[in-house]
Enzyme design. Structure first.
Site, PDB file in Angstrom:
ATOM      1  CE  LYS A   1      72.537 -25.992  29.957  1.00 44.13           C
ATOM      2  NZ  LYS A   1      73.678 -25.176  30.388  1.00 44.13           N
ATOM      3  CG  ASN A   2      75.855 -28.111  31.227  1.00 37.10           C
ATOM      4  OD1 ASN A   2      75.568 -27.204  30.437  1.00 37.10           O
ATOM      5  ND2 ASN A   2      75.550 -28.069  32.515  1.00 37.10           N
TER       6      ASN A   2
ATOM      7  NE  ARG B   1      79.597 -18.088  33.508  1.00 39.04           N
ATOM      8  CZ  ARG B   1      80.606 -17.294  33.793  1.00 39.04           C
ATOM      9  NH1 ARG B   1      80.436 -16.007  33.810  1.00 39.04           N
ATOM     10  NH2 ARG B   1      81.795 -17.788  34.080  1.00 39.04           N
TER      11      ARG B   1
ATOM     12  CB  CYS C   1      75.408 -15.249  34.885  1.00 38.39           C
ATOM     13  SG  CYS C   1      75.611 -16.663  35.917  1.00 38.39           S
TER      14      CYS C   1
ATOM     15  NE  ARG D   1      78.469 -19.833  36.234  1.00 39.10           N
ATOM     16  CZ  ARG D   1      77.681 -20.429  35.353  1.00 39.10           C
ATOM     17  NH1 ARG D   1      76.512 -19.915  35.046  1.00 39.10           N
ATOM     18  NH2 ARG D   1      78.079 -21.544  34.764  1.00 39.10           N
TER      19      ARG D   1
ATOM     20  CG  ASP E   1      73.495 -27.597  36.920  1.00 39.06           C
ATOM     21  OD1 ASP E   1      73.650 -26.469  37.421  1.00 39.06           O
ATOM     22  OD2 ASP E   1      74.205 -28.035  35.992  1.00 39.06           O
TER      23      ASP E   1
ATOM     24  CB  ILE F   1      78.432 -25.005  43.271  1.00 39.39           C
ATOM     25  CG1 ILE F   1      78.417 -26.467  43.734  1.00 39.39           C
ATOM     26  CG2 ILE F   1      79.275 -24.816  42.003  1.00 39.39           C
ATOM     27  CD1 ILE F   1      79.752 -27.129  43.914  1.00 39.39           C
TER      28      ILE F   1
ATOM     29  NE  ARG G   1      71.010 -20.087  28.584  1.00 39.36           N
ATOM     30  CZ  ARG G   1      71.966 -19.792  29.429  1.00 39.36           C
ATOM     31  NH1 ARG G   1      71.764 -18.940  30.401  1.00 39.36           N
ATOM     32  NH2 ARG G   1      73.161 -20.341  29.312  1.00 39.36           N
TER      33      ARG G   1
HETATM   34  N1  EPU Z   1      85.132 -20.769  39.542  1.00 36.33           N
HETATM   35  C1  EPU Z   1      86.054 -19.788  39.814  1.00 36.33           C
HETATM   36  N2  EPU Z   1      86.916 -19.438  38.803  1.00 36.33           N
HETATM   37  C2  EPU Z   1      86.885 -20.021  37.582  1.00 36.33           C
HETATM   38  C3  EPU Z   1      85.926 -21.029  37.320  1.00 36.33           C
HETATM   39  C4  EPU Z   1      85.063 -21.385  38.341  1.00 36.33           C
HETATM   40  O1  EPU Z   1      86.114 -19.243  40.915  1.00 36.33           O
HETATM   41  O2  EPU Z   1      87.694 -19.656  36.732  1.00 36.33           O
HETATM   42  C5  EPU Z   1      84.192 -21.172  40.609  1.00 36.33           C
HETATM   43  C6  EPU Z   1      82.736 -20.848  40.265  1.00 36.33           C
HETATM   44  O3  EPU Z   1      82.404 -19.515  40.551  1.00 36.33           O
HETATM   45  C7  EPU Z   1      81.983 -21.852  41.119  1.00 36.33           C
HETATM   46  C8  EPU Z   1      82.921 -23.080  41.092  1.00 36.33           C
HETATM   47  O4  EPU Z   1      84.204 -22.591  40.691  1.00 36.33           O
HETATM   48  O5  EPU Z   1      81.888 -21.391  42.427  1.00 36.33           O
HETATM   49  C9  EPU Z   1      82.525 -24.197  40.164  1.00 36.33           C
HETATM   50  O6  EPU Z   1      82.053 -23.665  38.927  1.00 36.33           O
HETATM   51  P1  EPU Z   1      82.366 -24.370  37.547  1.00 36.33           P
HETATM   52  O7  EPU Z   1      83.477 -23.667  36.880  1.00 36.33           O
HETATM   53  O8  EPU Z   1      82.472 -25.831  37.735  1.00 36.33           O
HETATM   54  O9  EPU Z   1      81.026 -24.028  36.737  1.00 36.33           O
HETATM   55  P2  EPU Z   1      80.960 -23.841  35.184  1.00 36.33           P
HETATM   56  O10 EPU Z   1      81.963 -24.712  34.547  1.00 36.33           O
HETATM   57  O11 EPU Z   1      80.935 -22.406  34.838  1.00 36.33           O
HETATM   58  C10 EPU Z   1      79.291 -25.821  34.721  1.00 36.33           C
HETATM   59  C11 EPU Z   1      77.932 -25.964  34.110  1.00 36.33           C
HETATM   60  C12 EPU Z   1      76.889 -25.340  35.036  1.00 36.33           C
HETATM   61  C13 EPU Z   1      76.962 -26.080  36.377  1.00 36.33           C
HETATM   62  C14 EPU Z   1      78.384 -25.997  36.961  1.00 36.33           C
HETATM   63  C15 EPU Z   1      78.571 -26.786  38.236  1.00 36.33           C
HETATM   64  C16 EPU Z   1      78.425 -25.961  31.754  1.00 36.33           C
HETATM   65  C17 EPU Z   1      78.316 -25.287  30.448  1.00 36.33           C
HETATM   66  N3  EPU Z   1      77.921 -25.311  32.808  1.00 36.33           N
HETATM   67  O12 EPU Z   1      79.496 -24.415  34.878  1.00 36.33           O
HETATM   68  O13 EPU Z   1      75.622 -25.555  34.437  1.00 36.33           O
HETATM   69  O14 EPU Z   1      76.060 -25.502  37.284  1.00 36.33           O
HETATM   70  O15 EPU Z   1      79.328 -26.493  35.979  1.00 36.33           O
HETATM   71  O16 EPU Z   1      78.293 -28.118  38.042  1.00 36.33           O
HETATM   72  O17 EPU Z   1      78.901 -27.084  31.831  1.00 36.33           O
HETATM   73  C18 EPU Z   1      73.341 -25.149  34.043  1.00 36.33           C
HETATM   74  O18 EPU Z   1      73.381 -26.056  33.193  1.00 36.33           O
HETATM   75  O19 EPU Z   1      72.266 -24.620  34.425  1.00 36.33           O
HETATM   76  C19 EPU Z   1      74.591 -24.664  34.611  1.00 36.33           C
HETATM   77  C20 EPU Z   1      74.688 -23.488  35.246  1.00 36.33           C
END
Ligand code: EPU
Length: 418
Positions: free
Chosen positions: A22-23, A92, A116, A121, A305, A327, A397
């Site tokens: 998915k990701n 998201r 969320c 996030r 995850d 995280i 999802r």
């Molecule tokens: N963060 C910030 N500011 C930002 C972006 C991130 O503070 O602008 C923080 C987040 O709040 C978190 C950390 O940085 O504490 C890392 O989050 P990250 O941005 O890496 O998460 P994401 O990109 O929103 C993706 C996956 C998630 C997975 C996380 C961590 C996708 C579409 N989603 O989310 O997947 O948990 O990386 O590996 O790739 C899932 O599949 O169930 C899922 C939630």
């Protein structure tokens, strides 16, 4: 609303083919916005999130068709730069259209995703990164309204902490920017490597694949892509952990054993044997389950995850396990549901202390987010008696036919329509 009903206690036996990730699929679908023309994506899982992303692309003027797990997406008719609240609020990852829209149309209006279930996030890293590439943005009626005069300008961007989607978003913007962009402290998740391969295949010039520093030399145009989505390491890990909980012997095919280094070590220590073989994994548990400690970390550390699934597993050990989530600040919602099944788990800040009681008892429980739902399925498979999971749309999802795949390897699991 549909429910999943599980009768616990049936060991898993047989083979499961792992779907595409998915990701990885979500950013690859967005990357098709970068160049007009038909793009071909193979091994795309059929999930609620991939369908939502395709609906979003359609709303921007793209067309698509699916033949089995192959998607053809034509973005030649792109005519809109607004990702509406209705689509973004359900997923998201919609924020990933920001970079490609800015690169192709110099303008993007994307609804702010908001909080969320698993945490606040924010998307500040995305916005700060684009600002460094010369993008102006303002918040208007809950939308990020971003624009740039002509092409973005390369810059050096250093994230405070590695963010998966921020790395992907900036990458997709920078490939068509003027000059060089360097992304430091980039996330290293394998799904990003898949995106780098797709972009380089389209004619982008990105170096540093798999490392925390990505160097991007901007080009003026890209050509249509043909790319295969990498296997889903989280789906793979979920099945490995399920065998740990209920026992039996499974072969997982169409997977990439290299993508889960931190999980095998933990499963091995817990008494679960995983044998790697090219694109297959063999998993079995022949000894009593032992308690292990887990701390989630960016790749190659233990994935957040898989934290909920591992917590469910630890409920079946007879020892003490410390599970620390670094995280997301609110990713323990499965704890209250596992309590309903008799689990002994205490939360202390970012950690959960699981006192394994050797087993759980079936109960009606509620799915709260995608991975929490998977942990309840694992708990239900190994618990005594019947578990009924409601709000299963969370599972839809991100897991392609989870119920079908498990029932074909011996689980007593079915979906009960509302
Ligand atoms: N963060 C910030 N500011 C930002 C972006 C991130 O503070 O602008 C923080 C987040 O709040 C978190 C950390 O940085 O504490 C890392 O989050 P990250 O941005 O890496 O998460 P994401 O990109 O929103 C993706 C996956 C998630 C997975 C996380 C961590 C996708 C579409 N989603 O989310 O997947 O948990 O990386 O590996 O790739 C899932 O599949 O169930 C899922 C939630």
């Amino acid at each position: 609303m549909d429910k999943i009903v599980i009768e616990g206690g049936h060991p898993l036996q047989g083979e499961i083919a792992i779907s595409g990730a998915k990701n990885a699929a979500l950013p690859l679908i967005c990357a098709t916005l970068l160049s007009p023309g038909p793009h071909v994506l193979e091994n795309v899982p059929d999930l609620r999130d991939t369908r939502t992303m395709l609906a979003l692309l359609e709303s921007l003027g793209a067309t698509w068709s699916r033949d089995g797990d192959t998607l053809t997406i034509d973005t030649s008719g792109l005519n809109n730069f607004e990702a509406s609240y209705d689509l973004v609020k359900t997923m998201r990852a919609s924020v990933l259209v920001l970079g490609p829209l800015l690169a192709r149309m110099n303008r993007a209006r994307v609804s702010l995703p908001g909080g969320c279930a698993i945490g606040a996030r924010p998307i500040n890293f995305h916005l700060q990164g684009f600002q460094q590439l010369g993008v102006r943005h303002q918040l208007d009626q809950g939308y990020v309204d971003a624009s740039v005069d002509g092409r973005m300008e390369g810059a050096t961007i250093c994230f405070d902490i590695p963010s998966v989607t921020a790395t992907e978003n900036i990458l997709m913007g920078a490939v068509l920017a003027k000059g060089e962009t360097v992304i430091k402290n980039a996330a290293r998740e394998p799904e990003i490597g898949n995106l780098v391969d797709m972009l380089n295949g389209m004619g982008a010039k990105i170096k540093g694949r798999g490392s925390d520093t990505l160097l991007i030399k901007g080009v003026t145009s890209l050509k249509p892509a043909r790319i295969r989505v990498v296997p889903d390491r989280i789906e793979t890990g979920t099945f490995l952990i399920a065998v740990g909980a209920i026992g039996g012997e499974l072969t997982l095919s169409n997977c990439d054993p290299a993508l889960l280094p931190s999980l095998y070590a933990k499963l091995g220590a817990a008494g679960v044997t995983v044998r790697e073989e090219k694109d297959r994994l063999h998993v079995a548990r022949r000894e009593p389950l032992r308690a292990v400690d887990i701390k989630t970390m960016p790749f190659p550390g233990f994935p957040t995850d898989l934290q909920a699934q591992m917590m469910a597993l630890m409920c079946f050990s007879n020892g003490l396990s410390l599970i620390t989530e670094t995280i997301f600040e609110n990713r323990f919602m499965h704890v209250a549901e596992l309590h309903r099944m008799g689990a002994d788990i205490r939360i202390d800040g970012h950690s959960a202390i699981v006192t394994g009681t050797g087993g759980l008892r079936g109960a009606p429980v509620m799915a709260t987010d995608l991975r929490a739902s998977a942990s309840l399925v694992i708990a239900g498979l190994a618990a005594e008696g019947i578990t009924e999971i409601s709000r299963v749309y969370h599972l839809d999802r991100g897991y392609d036919d989870l119920v079908g795949k498990l029932s074909r390897v011996g689980a007593a699991i079915h979906r009960q329509p509302a």
